[in-house]
Design a protein around this motif. Structure first.
Motif, short mmCIF file in Angstrom:
data_model
loop_
_atom_site.label_atom_id
_atom_site.label_comp_id
_atom_site.label_asym_id
_atom_site.label_seq_id
_atom_site.Cartn_x
_atom_site.Cartn_y
_atom_site.Cartn_z
N THR A 101 0.84 -0.99 0.15
CA THR A 101 -0.10 0.01 0.04
C THR A 101 0.86 1.27 -0.06
O THR A 101 1.91 1.44 0.92
N SER A 103 0.72 5.39 0.27
CA SER A 103 -0.29 6.55 0.62
C SER A 103 0.59 7.78 0.89
O SER A 103 1.61 7.87 0.20
N SER A 118 -7.27 11.84 0.04
CA SER A 118 -7.86 10.98 0.01
C SER A 118 -7.08 9.66 -1.02
O SER A 118 -7.62 8.59 -1.26
N THR A 139 -7.61 4.39 -4.72
CA THR A 139 -8.64 4.90 -4.14
C THR A 139 -8.52 6.42 -4.23
O THR A 139 -7.66 7.10 -3.99
N ASP A 140 -9.74 6.94 -4.98
CA ASP A 140 -9.68 8.30 -5.33
C ASP A 140 -11.11 8.82 -5.43
O ASP A 140 -11.95 8.34 -6.15
N ASP A 141 -11.45 10.00 -4.61
CA ASP A 141 -12.65 10.52 -4.32
C ASP A 141 -13.29 11.31 -5.73
O ASP A 141 -14.58 11.24 -5.73
N ASP A 213 -14.95 3.46 -5.19
CA ASP A 213 -14.14 4.45 -4.63
C ASP A 213 -12.86 4.86 -5.47
O ASP A 213 -12.10 5.40 -4.94
N GLY A 214 -12.86 4.61 -6.71
CA GLY A 214 -11.77 4.84 -7.51
C GLY A 214 -11.73 4.20 -8.84
O GLY A 214 -12.73 4.28 -9.55
#
Length: 299
Positions: A101, A103, A118, A139-141, A213-214
């Motif tokens: 992951t 971030s 996000s 994950t991208d809003d 969510d993406g």
């Protein structure tokens, strides 16, 4: 001399208790001997492997047997099952435990790292039949796709790929799309101001799949395009009007070859060396300092 029935029963009971004890003792001895024999066999095999490998100067340096820098180096797993390029995760189930992951700790733009961003992504990678396969679960809003009327490729959500090729030349590619579906890479000119002159690279292929969510981006690249260094970056654009890049999260800084991570694959040369030592019902593995399997033969 006559023995009473009670004494006979007592003697029989003691004998019945003694037999399992003797059996357990014998079983322990046999198990110990088998374990010692197995240890001796393993030690002999280890010495044989060590002797075969140490007789080739420069092999470990050539195959990059160094301590893995988890912040940028990429371990290339050997994929055993067929890989269908479809933007789904079904073919990646066996690799889920190897997911990494990325971030805000891996953010390279902007310099200020906000823990509230996000954007983050999960990443899996592997090699099968001459191709590098990779998948990005992003994950991208807010998804912003490429404008059909624009020649610029970096004004929408996109994947950045930096490769040091087999001639030690740094090559940069972008994958973006106007809508979910089949995608190809674009080779980016060395001068940033010429980015609109990017050339289509059909050998870099992928599928962009939108999720709740993406999005999921699954790609494959021929191994012959790749040298020993590689980096990936996910760029996020949130505003359809300004189309400015808000965040880039990367496996490492992709701007210079020196900053790229080492690509650490299974060593084909070491596998060939070990192949002559292969025996039925046995397995030999060579691991590096980070306990990553770099060569494996056998069942």
């Amino acid at each position: 001399m006559r023995f009473s029935l009670q004494l006979k029963l007592t003697l029989v009971s003691l004998l019945l208790l003694f037999i399992p004890a003797v059996g357990f003792h014998v079983s322990t001895i046999i198990k110990s001997n088998l374990m010692q024999s197995r240890e001796d066999t393993l030690m002999f095999s280890s010495r044989a492997v060590a002797s075969a490998l140490t007789g080739r100067p420069g092999l470990f340096e050539q195959e990059l047997f160094r301590s893995l820098d988890k912040d940028k180096d990429i371990y290339l797993y050997e994929l055993t099952n067929p890989m269908r390029l479809n933007g789904k995760l079904d073919d990646w189930k066996s690799q889920r435990e190897n997911t990494i992951t990325y971030s805000h700790e891996h953010q390279i733009f902007p310099e200020y790292r906000s823990p509230y961003s996000s954007l983050h992504f999960e990443h899996m990678i592997g090699k099968r039949r001459g191709y590098l396969h990779a998948v990005f679960i992003v994950t991208d809003d807010k998804l912003v796709y490429r404008n059909k009327q624009s020649l610029h490729l970096d004004r929408s959500d996109h994947l950045q790929i930096s490769i040091e090729d087999q001639n030690q030349q740094l090559k940069k590619y972008i994958i973006t799309t106007e809508k979910p579906g089949w995608v190809n890479g674009f080779l980016i000119p060395s001068k940033p101001e010429d980015s609109f002159l990017a050339k289509n690279e059909p050998r870099i292929q992928g599928v962009w799949e939108e999720i709740e969510d993406g999005y999921i981006l699954e790609i494959r690249i021929p191994m012959k395009m790749i040298g020993k260094k590689l980096a990936f970056g996910i760029a996020d654009v949130d505003n359809h009007e300004t189309r400015e890049i808000m965040t880039i999260i990367s496996t490492t800084n992709p701007d210079k070859s020196d900053n790229l991570g080492w690509l650490l694959p299974i060593s084909d040369e070491i596998v060939q060396i070990l192949d002559s030592m292969n025996r039925p019902n046995s397995r030999i593995q060579v691991v590096d300092m980070s306990r990553r399997v770099r060569a494996s033969i056998g069942d």
